[in-house]
Motif scaffolding. Structure first.
Motif, PDB file in Angstrom:
ATOM      1  N   THR A 131       0.867  -1.168   0.000  1.00 45.63           N
ATOM      2  CA  THR A 131       0.000   0.000   0.000  1.00 45.63           C
ATOM      3  C   THR A 131       0.907   1.221   0.000  1.00 45.63           C
ATOM      4  O   THR A 131       2.139   1.085   0.039  1.00 45.63           O
ATOM      5  N   ILE A 132       0.317   2.396  -0.087  1.00 43.86           N
ATOM      6  CA  ILE A 132       1.105   3.626   0.003  1.00 43.86           C
ATOM      7  C   ILE A 132       0.686   4.340   1.275  1.00 43.86           C
ATOM      8  O   ILE A 132      -0.510   4.545   1.510  1.00 43.86           O
ATOM      9  N   PHE A 133       1.675   4.690   2.079  1.00 42.16           N
ATOM     10  CA  PHE A 133       1.406   5.394   3.329  1.00 42.16           C
ATOM     11  C   PHE A 133       1.499   6.886   3.090  1.00 42.16           C
ATOM     12  O   PHE A 133       2.555   7.411   2.746  1.00 42.16           O
ATOM     13  N   LYS A 134       0.358   7.553   3.256  1.00 41.87           N
ATOM     14  CA  LYS A 134       0.324   9.017   3.217  1.00 41.87           C
ATOM     15  C   LYS A 134      -0.056   9.433   4.629  1.00 41.87           C
ATOM     16  O   LYS A 134      -1.180   9.154   5.066  1.00 41.87           O
ATOM     17  N   ASP A 135       0.860  10.022   5.337  1.00 40.43           N
ATOM     18  CA  ASP A 135       0.624  10.322   6.747  1.00 40.43           C
ATOM     19  C   ASP A 135      -0.380  11.466   6.856  1.00 40.43           C
ATOM     20  O   ASP A 135      -0.027  12.646   6.717  1.00 40.43           O
ATOM     21  N   THR A 136      -1.633  11.104   7.114  1.00 41.62           N
ATOM     22  CA  THR A 136      -2.692  12.117   7.128  1.00 41.62           C
ATOM     23  C   THR A 136      -2.542  13.069   8.311  1.00 41.62           C
ATOM     24  O   THR A 136      -3.099  14.163   8.297  1.00 41.62           O
ATOM     25  N   ARG A 137      -1.774  12.652   9.326  1.00 40.07           N
ATOM     26  CA  ARG A 137      -1.521  13.587  10.434  1.00 40.07           C
ATOM     27  C   ARG A 137      -0.719  14.782   9.921  1.00 40.07           C
ATOM     28  O   ARG A 137      -0.975  15.933  10.288  1.00 40.07           O
ATOM     29  N   LYS A 138       0.241  14.486   9.027  1.00 41.24           N
ATOM     30  CA  LYS A 138       1.060  15.587   8.481  1.00 41.24           C
ATOM     31  C   LYS A 138       0.237  16.470   7.566  1.00 41.24           C
ATOM     32  O   LYS A 138       0.425  17.682   7.506  1.00 41.24           O
ATOM     33  N   LEU A 139      -0.679  15.838   6.818  1.00 40.81           N
ATOM     34  CA  LEU A 139      -1.527  16.632   5.914  1.00 40.81           C
ATOM     35  C   LEU A 139      -2.423  17.572   6.719  1.00 40.81           C
ATOM     36  O   LEU A 139      -2.576  18.751   6.385  1.00 40.81           O
ATOM     37  N   ALA A 140      -2.991  17.034   7.799  1.00 46.37           N
ATOM     38  CA  ALA A 140      -3.851  17.863   8.656  1.00 46.37           C
ATOM     39  C   ALA A 140      -3.042  19.019   9.242  1.00 46.37           C
ATOM     40  O   ALA A 140      -3.507  20.172   9.249  1.00 46.37           O
ATOM     41  N   THR A 141      -1.845  18.730   9.698  1.00 48.55           N
ATOM     42  CA  THR A 141      -0.999  19.793  10.268  1.00 48.55           C
ATOM     43  C   THR A 141      -0.744  20.881   9.229  1.00 48.55           C
ATOM     44  O   THR A 141      -0.790  22.082   9.517  1.00 48.55           O
TER      45      THR A 141
END
Ligand code: GAL
Length: 383
Positions: free
Chosen positions: A308-318
């Protein structure tokens, strides 16, 4: 500094509690704040997310809401139930209620021009979240990942799984094929689907040209490969149809390019129902994905889904919160890309984040050690 903020927050809270007690007005279901913004000077941000059917958008919504609240803003968070009129109406209402800024992850990136016109008339800045909003000059900023590279990573992991590339994704692998592969794309009304597809096809093309990869169904156009609203059931149905139309002669399917974990799980269900075995050695094709959803991370851990591809949504939210804070202070947010995202009316200044390929052997280092999922969640497949 900190204590000043706390005092200010406390005052704002007391005022808004008093306001609530006075008129008894509450938000509608799912709203974090139904109150008009700004009586007490606290600014309100409207956050429109596309759906709650995928855990990533729930997590995105919560992370953006938490970040904005921690920065001292009120939040009006809504989920659009994957229904375009619902999302339009939610944004209309946010504007009517007087939000100070909008953060929008669109369902259909071309369907919000009227809403954004209304926002512009009121001077409300608009940040597109993960998905670009097309066909309007009234989108001010875009926070997302490098979506072309996500597609490259998806195809790279497929090639690694097939053995056409070495584990590092660069050198030639031990195998030379030919391998039968089928291709899936996302929802055509989501701008991202086109970027993922382009990145993936550019990466696969040399292998298709020299015959190492064969798309046996011949379905190599994005229109044929697309999955409306990224739905698992839709992908399952298409995979079932492909197995019937193309593989009932006994030929084997070796790999499937899938652009999103929900789609991957639909594909895997169709394959399992058709007798493809549970582990790769027992014949399940290499299946890719995206989002590192927990159900798929478990499947990867169990050797069922390959990557899968990990897109760190915590970083996107920040990043979204940082951009929002800039606008609300009257400043311009910092972009790191001012060339790529042309929405047909203008190039939208963007902040792009990087993503990573997840294989069984780096679940721990990428997902567990970073606190995205726990070992127990990976083992159970439940969030
Ligand atoms: C895309 C997003 C992907 C995936 C997909 C389905 O817009 O970039 O990460 O979440 O939607 O929800």
């Amino acid at each position: 500094m900190k204590s000043l903020k706390i005092v200010a927050l406390g005052a704002a809270l007391a005022l808004s509690l008093a306001a609530c007690a006075g008129d008894g007005a509450g938000g509608g279901s799912g709203e974090s704040s139904g109150a008009p913004a700004a009586d007490d000077g606290t600014k309100t941000v409207g956050v429109a997310m596309p759906t709650q059917t995928s855990e990533r958008w729930i997590a995105d919504g919560k992370a953006v809401e938490d970040g904005l609240k921690a920065a001292g803003y009120e939040v009006n968070l809504q989920f659009g139930n994957d229904d375009i009129p619902t999302q339009q109406q939610q944004i209309d209402q946010m504007i009517t209620k007087g939000v100070d800024l909008l953060i929008v992850a669109s369902i259909d990136g071309t369907a919000l021009a009227n809403q954004l016109d209304a926002a512009a008339e009121k001077g409300i800045p608009v940040i597109a979240y993960d998905r670009l909003i097309n066909g309007t000059k009234n989108v001010d900023f875009y926070v997302t990942f490098d979506n072309y590279n996500v597609g490259v990573q998806q195809a790279t992991s497929l090639l690694v799984g097939l053995g056409l590339l070495a584990e590092d994704g660069k050198a030639a692998g031990a195998e030379s094929g030919p391998f039968n592969v089928e291709l899936f794309a996302g929802s055509l009304d989501d701008n991202n689907a086109h970027f993922f597809w382009k990145g993936a096809i550019d990466t696969l093309k040399p292998f298709m040209d020299d015959g190492k990869i064969v798309v046996k169904s011949g379905q190599t156009d994005i229109e044929k490969a697309a999955t409306l609203r990224w739905l698992q059931e839709t992908a399952q149905k298409r995979m079932e149809d492909l197995l019937t139309s193309t593989y009932s002669d006994g030929s084997k399917l070796d790999g499937v390019l899938s652009p999103y974990d929900g789609i991957s799980r639909g594909i895997i269900t169709a394959l399992q129902n058709a007798g493809y075995g549970p582990g790769q050695d027992a014949g399940l094709p290499i299946v890719t994905g995206q989002d590192a959803e927990i159900a798929s991370v478990k499947l990867i851990n169990d050797g069922v889904q390959f990557s899968t591809i990990f897109k760190d949504t915590r970083k996107l939210a920040t990043q979204a919160v940082t951009a929002a804070e800039s606008y609300l202070k009257g400043e311009e947010p910092e972009a790191n890309d001012t060339e790529t995202y042309d929405n047909k009316v203008k190039i939208v200044p963007s902040y792009l984040l990087e993503s990573d390929i997840v294989y069984a052997n780096n679940i721990k280092s990428l997902l567990v050690d970073s606190g995205y999922w726990t070992d127990a969640q990976v083992a159970s497949g439940q969030a």
